[in-house]
Design a protein around this motif. Structure first.
Motif, PDB file in Angstrom:
ATOM      1  N   THR A 227       0.833  -1.214   0.000  1.00 16.15           N
ATOM      2  CA  THR A 227       0.000   0.000   0.000  1.00 16.15           C
ATOM      3  C   THR A 227       0.861   1.255   0.000  1.00 16.15           C
ATOM      4  O   THR A 227       0.350   2.367   0.146  1.00 16.15           O
ATOM      5  CB  THR A 227      -0.904   0.076   1.244  1.00 16.15           C
ATOM      6  OG1 THR A 227      -0.064   0.248   2.396  1.00 16.15           O
ATOM      7  CG2 THR A 227      -1.761  -1.165   1.404  1.00 16.15           C
ATOM      8  N   GLY A 228       2.156   1.070  -0.105  1.00 13.10           N
ATOM      9  CA  GLY A 228       3.052   2.229  -0.084  1.00 13.10           C
ATOM     10  C   GLY A 228       3.549   2.531   1.314  1.00 13.10           C
ATOM     11  O   GLY A 228       4.517   3.264   1.497  1.00 13.10           O
ATOM     12  N   ASP A 229       2.882   1.965   2.311  1.00 13.21           N
ATOM     13  CA  ASP A 229       3.182   2.295   3.704  1.00 13.21           C
ATOM     14  C   ASP A 229       3.807   1.099   4.431  1.00 13.21           C
ATOM     15  O   ASP A 229       3.495  -0.064   4.133  1.00 13.21           O
ATOM     16  CB  ASP A 229       1.879   2.711   4.388  1.00 13.21           C
ATOM     17  CG  ASP A 229       2.098   3.006   5.844  1.00 13.21           C
ATOM     18  OD1 ASP A 229       2.976   3.836   6.134  1.00 13.21           O
ATOM     19  OD2 ASP A 229       1.425   2.390   6.691  1.00 13.21           O
ATOM     20  N   ILE A 230       4.625   1.389   5.433  1.00 11.99           N
ATOM     21  CA  ILE A 230       5.332   0.348   6.198  1.00 11.99           C
ATOM     22  C   ILE A 230       4.376  -0.656   6.837  1.00 11.99           C
ATOM     23  O   ILE A 230       4.733  -1.823   7.030  1.00 11.99           O
ATOM     24  CB  ILE A 230       6.251   1.015   7.258  1.00 11.99           C
ATOM     25  CG1 ILE A 230       7.197   0.002   7.895  1.00 11.99           C
ATOM     26  CG2 ILE A 230       5.434   1.759   8.313  1.00 11.99           C
ATOM     27  CD1 ILE A 230       8.317   0.643   8.715  1.00 11.99           C
ATOM     28  N   SER A 231       3.158  -0.229   7.121  1.00 11.50           N
ATOM     29  CA  SER A 231       2.197  -1.134   7.786  1.00 11.50           C
ATOM     30  C   SER A 231       1.863  -2.337   6.901  1.00 11.50           C
ATOM     31  O   SER A 231       1.334  -3.324   7.395  1.00 11.50           O
ATOM     32  CB  SER A 231       0.914  -0.374   8.123  1.00 11.50           C
ATOM     33  OG  SER A 231       0.341   0.136   6.935  1.00 11.50           O
ATOM     34  N   SER A 232       2.165  -2.254   5.623  1.00 12.14           N
ATOM     35  CA  SER A 232       1.815  -3.364   4.720  1.00 12.14           C
ATOM     36  C   SER A 232       3.044  -4.184   4.311  1.00 12.14           C
ATOM     37  O   SER A 232       2.975  -4.973   3.364  1.00 12.14           O
ATOM     38  CB  SER A 232       1.141  -2.800   3.460  1.00 12.14           C
ATOM     39  OG  SER A 232       2.043  -1.966   2.743  1.00 12.14           O
ATOM     40  N   LYS A 233       4.122  -4.036   5.022  1.00  8.81           N
ATOM     41  CA  LYS A 233       5.404  -4.679   4.647  1.00  8.81           C
ATOM     42  C   LYS A 233       5.241  -6.141   4.183  1.00  8.81           C
ATOM     43  O   LYS A 233       4.569  -6.933   4.834  1.00  8.81           O
ATOM     44  CB  LYS A 233       6.330  -4.623   5.861  1.00  8.81           C
ATOM     45  CG  LYS A 233       7.715  -5.146   5.620  1.00  8.81           C
ATOM     46  CD  LYS A 233       8.605  -4.598   6.688  1.00  8.81           C
ATOM     47  CE  LYS A 233       9.784  -5.476   6.996  1.00  8.81           C
ATOM     48  NZ  LYS A 233      10.570  -4.872   8.077  1.00  8.81           N
ATOM     49  N   ASN A 234       5.904  -6.457   3.096  1.00  6.82           N
ATOM     50  CA  ASN A 234       5.727  -7.761   2.448  1.00  6.82           C
ATOM     51  C   ASN A 234       7.083  -8.471   2.328  1.00  6.82           C
ATOM     52  O   ASN A 234       7.891  -8.157   1.460  1.00  6.82           O
ATOM     53  CB  ASN A 234       5.119  -7.518   1.045  1.00  6.82           C
ATOM     54  CG  ASN A 234       4.948  -8.781   0.248  1.00  6.82           C
ATOM     55  OD1 ASN A 234       4.720  -9.854   0.813  1.00  6.82           O
ATOM     56  ND2 ASN A 234       5.053  -8.666  -1.069  1.00  6.82           N
ATOM     57  N   GLN A 235       7.291  -9.452   3.202  1.00  5.28           N
ATOM     58  CA  GLN A 235       8.599 -10.111   3.259  1.00  5.28           C
ATOM     59  C   GLN A 235       8.973 -10.779   1.932  1.00  5.28           C
ATOM     60  O   GLN A 235      10.145 -10.819   1.560  1.00  5.28           O
ATOM     61  CB  GLN A 235       8.619 -11.128   4.415  1.00  5.28           C
ATOM     62  CG  GLN A 235      10.001 -11.695   4.732  1.00  5.28           C
ATOM     63  CD  GLN A 235      11.058 -10.618   5.045  1.00  5.28           C
ATOM     64  OE1 GLN A 235      10.791  -9.641   5.747  1.00  5.28           O
ATOM     65  NE2 GLN A 235      12.265 -10.768   4.484  1.00  5.28           N
ATOM     66  N   LYS A 236       7.956 -11.272   1.205  1.00  2.00           N
ATOM     67  CA  LYS A 236       8.275 -11.964  -0.060  1.00  2.00           C
ATOM     68  C   LYS A 236       8.943 -11.030  -1.060  1.00  2.00           C
ATOM     69  O   LYS A 236       9.801 -11.439  -1.838  1.00  2.00           O
ATOM     70  CB  LYS A 236       7.005 -12.549  -0.665  1.00  2.00           C
ATOM     71  CG  LYS A 236       6.577 -13.820   0.038  1.00  2.00           C
ATOM     72  CD  LYS A 236       5.526 -14.542  -0.766  1.00  2.00           C
ATOM     73  CE  LYS A 236       5.260 -15.895  -0.108  1.00  2.00           C
ATOM     74  NZ  LYS A 236       3.948 -16.418  -0.455  1.00  2.00           N
ATOM     75  N   GLY A 237       8.518  -9.779  -1.052  1.00  2.83           N
ATOM     76  CA  GLY A 237       9.145  -8.790  -1.935  1.00  2.83           C
ATOM     77  C   GLY A 237      10.600  -8.571  -1.531  1.00  2.83           C
ATOM     78  O   GLY A 237      11.502  -8.513  -2.387  1.00  2.83           O
ATOM     79  N   ILE A 238      10.822  -8.466  -0.251  1.00  2.00           N
ATOM     80  CA  ILE A 238      12.202  -8.259   0.234  1.00  2.00           C
ATOM     81  C   ILE A 238      13.058  -9.480  -0.125  1.00  2.00           C
ATOM     82  O   ILE A 238      14.189  -9.343  -0.602  1.00  2.00           O
ATOM     83  CB  ILE A 238      12.188  -7.991   1.756  1.00  2.00           C
ATOM     84  CG1 ILE A 238      11.465  -6.659   2.028  1.00  2.00           C
ATOM     85  CG2 ILE A 238      13.605  -7.982   2.323  1.00  2.00           C
ATOM     86  CD1 ILE A 238      11.242  -6.334   3.485  1.00  2.00           C
ATOM     87  N   ASP A 239      12.489 -10.670   0.064  1.00  2.00           N
ATOM     88  CA  ASP A 239      13.241 -11.901  -0.253  1.00  2.00           C
ATOM     89  C   ASP A 239      13.646 -11.917  -1.735  1.00  2.00           C
ATOM     90  O   ASP A 239      14.754 -12.331  -2.080  1.00  2.00           O
ATOM     91  CB  ASP A 239      12.385 -13.149   0.022  1.00  2.00           C
ATOM     92  CG  ASP A 239      12.096 -13.314   1.505  1.00  2.00           C
ATOM     93  OD1 ASP A 239      12.762 -12.644   2.330  1.00  2.00           O
ATOM     94  OD2 ASP A 239      11.184 -14.095   1.838  1.00  2.00           O
ATOM     95  N   HIS A 240      12.718 -11.469  -2.582  1.00  2.00           N
ATOM     96  CA  HIS A 240      13.009 -11.497  -4.020  1.00  2.00           C
ATOM     97  C   HIS A 240      14.256 -10.665  -4.336  1.00  2.00           C
ATOM     98  O   HIS A 240      15.180 -11.131  -5.013  1.00  2.00           O
ATOM     99  CB  HIS A 240      11.817 -10.975  -4.828  1.00  2.00           C
ATOM    100  CG  HIS A 240      12.128 -10.801  -6.278  1.00  2.00           C
ATOM    101  ND1 HIS A 240      12.237 -11.857  -7.150  1.00  2.00           N
ATOM    102  CD2 HIS A 240      12.415  -9.680  -7.010  1.00  2.00           C
ATOM    103  CE1 HIS A 240      12.558 -11.407  -8.354  1.00  2.00           C
ATOM    104  NE2 HIS A 240      12.674 -10.083  -8.295  1.00  2.00           N
TER     105      HIS A 240
END
Ligand code: NOJ
Length: 495
Positions: free
Chosen positions: A115-128
């Motif tokens: 959502t653009g905001d830290i509250s929605s952090k998505n570990q899979k994106g970081i892993d990629h």
């Protein structure tokens, strides 16, 4: 900008006019410095595909292509593109084939924060992206990361996007997430890609997402917000991460170079200020803020329109000092050049950036080698001229060429791309031999990809991508072999 066909004649000031034959004589040593870095570039939306995989949120480009397919010339989109998200290993093979020293790619904000905001952090994106960075380094390729390449999270657009100063806080939080997760391995960060190419169609003419039509107002506001967000991210990195991570941060600006038949150097300077200085001056000049000529002309036009303040936001006071000096290098995307002459009648709509620019750009359709993109001509003198302008105007700041490339129909025997690369890279070498502090050259693009509103009709890649095969097979074009020879020899092959 209007372009007219000009049947130009050779005048007394021949030395400053382009020859038009897409070649450049060598001046000085024929080899690049040993630590000079060659690379290739891409951006997330243009190659990744997997537009909603693994928790990714929508960006303004996802919404735009889905809601307005007619706005893309071939009605395509980046939903699957070259599938680089799923098949990064294929891109890695292509990079290894070229033997590049660095790879410039961008991170998709909505893979990290849907959502653009830290509250929605998505570990899979970081892993990629951890996987991408690790594999690059394991193969001796330095990652060069663009933090923002046009794909604004939709949820942030709802809050006004680049017209809301709150954007700065969201951007800094996102950038910090990247520094925290990847900064131990990424040493070159680009905060924004081509602000003018994003702000003008995005917040001025409304041609591109987020389709805000506020010509001559929203575009300048967007550009001012970018300067502030860039500076805020730079300060944050310096204060919190630089000591352990020791990386460099800069912004990538795009500009043509300009020639005048009448040797009107004041006009050329004006064009460079409107095109490059509009963002570079605030960061890289000694005095900071927007260039004087913009402040004066846009201020005057604004008053004439009956306004009580300039459409160009003021950077006076706090912001000027806060922004000045916030870059370790200047990223440059350079492709083409134009002739310019002073406008004899009002340009563009009122108000608009074109009206303020007040200059006619002219190309020599008949004599200049033309790429597939309507705006692209092979004028290597411009590369050399631009780098010398930057040397003189911005205290010989380190320049990283973050993009330079040629478009065609996608043919494998791409001789024109070879001509283009050969002559433009010669322009870079000539500039270095003349004291310009250029450290990297990055070809756009590694692969054929989604060229925004031109869809898949303009091909910039060194590799072609078989869009019909599920695994999106990549095949090297003739230019890929040529570029590899340049990289291997750190010089320009003579034959
Ligand atoms: C500029 C942009 O950064 C990139 O996204 C685009 O595809 C190329 N130049 C070619 O137009």
């Amino acid at each position: 900008m209007l372009t007219f066909f000009l049947n130009f004649y050779k005048s007394g000031c021949e030395s400053i006019l382009p020859s038009g034959n897409c070649s450049l004589p060598a001046k000085g040593p024929t080899e690049f410095p040993p630590n000079f870095s060659f690379g290739a570039a891409t951006s997330a939306y243009q190659i990744e595909g997997s537009w909603n995989a693994d928790g990714k949120g929508p960006s303004i480009w996802d919404d735009f292509v889905h809601n307005h397919p007619d706005n893309i010339i071939d009605r395509t989109n980046g939903d699957t593109a070259a599938e680089s998200y799923r098949f990064f290993d294929l891109d890695l093979e292509a990079l290894k084939y070229l033997k590049v020293n660095h790879y410039r790619f961008s991170i998709s904000w909505t893979r990290i924060y849907p959502t653009g905001d830290i509250s929605s952090k998505n570990q899979k994106g970081i892993d990629h992206y951890n996987m991408v960075i690790d594999k690059l380094l394991a193969n001796g390729i330095q990652p060069m990361v663009t933090i923002f390449h046009y794909d604004l999270p939709v949820e942030l657009h709802k809050l006004g996007g680049f017209t809301n100063e709150l954007f700065i806080d969201y951007y800094v939080t996102y950038a910090e997430e990247l520094f925290k997760n990847f900064g131990d391995r990424v040493k070159t960060w680009i905060t924004f890609n081509e602000p003018v190419r994003f702000c003008k169609p995005g917040y001025g003419t409304g041609r591109d997402p987020p389709q805000v039509t506020a010509s001559g107002i929203g575009d300048y506001l967007c550009l001012a917000t970018i300067l502030k967000a860039h500076a805020a991210a730079y300060h944050m990195y310096r204060e919190k991460y630089f000591q352990q991570q020791n990386g460099k941060i800069g912004i990538t600006l795009d500009t043509s170079f300009f020639f005048s038949e009448t040797n009107d150097t004041e006009l050329i300077d004006r064009c460079l200020q409107f095109s490059l200085g509009i963002e570079a001056h605030a960061i890289h000049s000694k005095t900071g803020g927007f260039p004087e000529v913009l402040i004066k002309d846009i201020g005057r036009n604004s008053l004439q329109e009956g306004r009580i303040r300039s459409r160009l936001p003021s950077l006076e006071g706090k912001w000027k000092d806060y922004i000045r000096g916030t870059a370790d290098f200047l990223g440059i995307n350079h492709y083409t050049s134009k002739y310019v002459k002073r406008a004899t009648q009002p340009m563009g709509t009122n108000p608009s950036m074109d009206r303020d620019y007040d200059t006619v750009e002219i190309v020599d359709e008949k004599n200049w080698l033309k790429g597939k993109s309507f705006w692209l001509f092979c004028i290597p003198e411009g590369m050399e001229g631009l780098l010398k302008h930057i040397r003189d105007e911005y205290d010989n700041v380190e320049v990283i060429i973050t993009e330079n490339g040629w478009s065609d129909e996608g043919e494998l025997e791409d001789d024109n791309r070879i001509h283009f690369m050969k002559s433009y890279i010669q322009g870079v070498l000539n500039a270095i031999n003349d004291g310009c502090n250029v450290t990297h050259y990055t070809y756009w693009s590694l692969l054929d990809n989604f060229e925004w509103t031109k869809g898949y009709t303009e091909h910039f890649g060194l590799f072609t991508v078989d869009m019909k095969s599920p695994k999106r097979k990549r095949t090297p074009k003739k230019s890929a072999g040529y570029y590899r020879r340049i990289i291997e020899s750190k010089g320009i092959p003579i034959d």
